[in-house]
Design a protein around this motif. Structure first.
Motif, mmCIF file in Angstrom:
data_model
loop_
_atom_site.group_PDB
_atom_site.id
_atom_site.type_symbol
_atom_site.label_atom_id
_atom_site.label_comp_id
_atom_site.label_asym_id
_atom_site.label_seq_id
_atom_site.Cartn_x
_atom_site.Cartn_y
_atom_site.Cartn_z
ATOM 1 N N MET A 1 -0.599 10.057 3.856
ATOM 2 C CA MET A 1 -0.724 9.184 4.956
ATOM 3 C C MET A 1 0.149 7.986 5.533
ATOM 4 O O MET A 1 0.020 7.285 6.429
ATOM 5 C CB MET A 1 -1.258 7.563 3.742
ATOM 6 N N ASP A 52 -9.088 1.795 7.659
ATOM 7 C CA ASP A 52 -9.369 3.872 6.717
ATOM 8 C C ASP A 52 -8.941 3.289 5.403
ATOM 9 O O ASP A 52 -7.736 2.082 5.340
ATOM 10 C CB ASP A 52 -7.850 5.083 7.726
ATOM 11 N N TRP A 53 -9.812 3.531 4.717
ATOM 12 C CA TRP A 53 -9.558 3.338 2.970
ATOM 13 C C TRP A 53 -8.881 4.496 2.340
ATOM 14 O O TRP A 53 -9.262 5.867 2.632
ATOM 15 C CB TRP A 53 -10.620 3.278 2.229
ATOM 16 N N PHE A 54 -7.356 4.298 1.527
ATOM 17 C CA PHE A 54 -7.277 4.937 0.778
ATOM 18 C C PHE A 54 -6.858 4.939 -0.202
ATOM 19 O O PHE A 54 -6.377 4.083 -0.787
ATOM 20 C CB PHE A 54 -5.367 5.330 1.266
ATOM 21 N N ASP A 61 -8.764 9.474 1.426
ATOM 22 C CA ASP A 61 -8.836 8.467 1.621
ATOM 23 C C ASP A 61 -10.629 8.959 3.396
ATOM 24 O O ASP A 61 -11.183 9.845 3.232
ATOM 25 C CB ASP A 61 -8.162 8.608 3.386
ATOM 26 N N THR A 62 -10.998 7.591 3.465
ATOM 27 C CA THR A 62 -12.116 7.268 4.478
ATOM 28 C C THR A 62 -12.188 6.460 5.456
ATOM 29 O O THR A 62 -11.795 5.824 4.874
ATOM 30 C CB THR A 62 -13.217 6.759 2.766
#
Length: 68
Positions: A1, A52-54, A61-62
């Motif tokens: 990230m 972005d989802w982490f 992450d997605t």
């Protein structure tokens, strides 16, 4: 990230996100920590943002949608 965000350009901000935990480079990048799984809000200026989802615990992450 940390390779995808410019942490040097970011500053802590306790107001921009309802979680109270955010690092921001205003108008450019927002990194928000959500600690309890509940919905939250982020006050963003107008503009497109890639979401972005982490997941901190699973380290996954997605990619999300682009917000406009």
């Amino acid at each position: 990230m940390s390779a995808r965000v410019d942490l040097i350009a970011m500053s802590p901000d306790v107001v921009v996100a309802s979680t109270g935990y955010a690092l921001v480079n205003p108008g450019v990048e927002y990194l928000v920590l959500q600690t309890d799984g509940r919905p939250f809000t982020v006050a963003l200026p107008p503009g497109p943002y890639q979401v972005d989802w982490f997941a901190v615990t699973s380290r996954t992450d997605t990619a999300g949608d682009v917000l406009t």
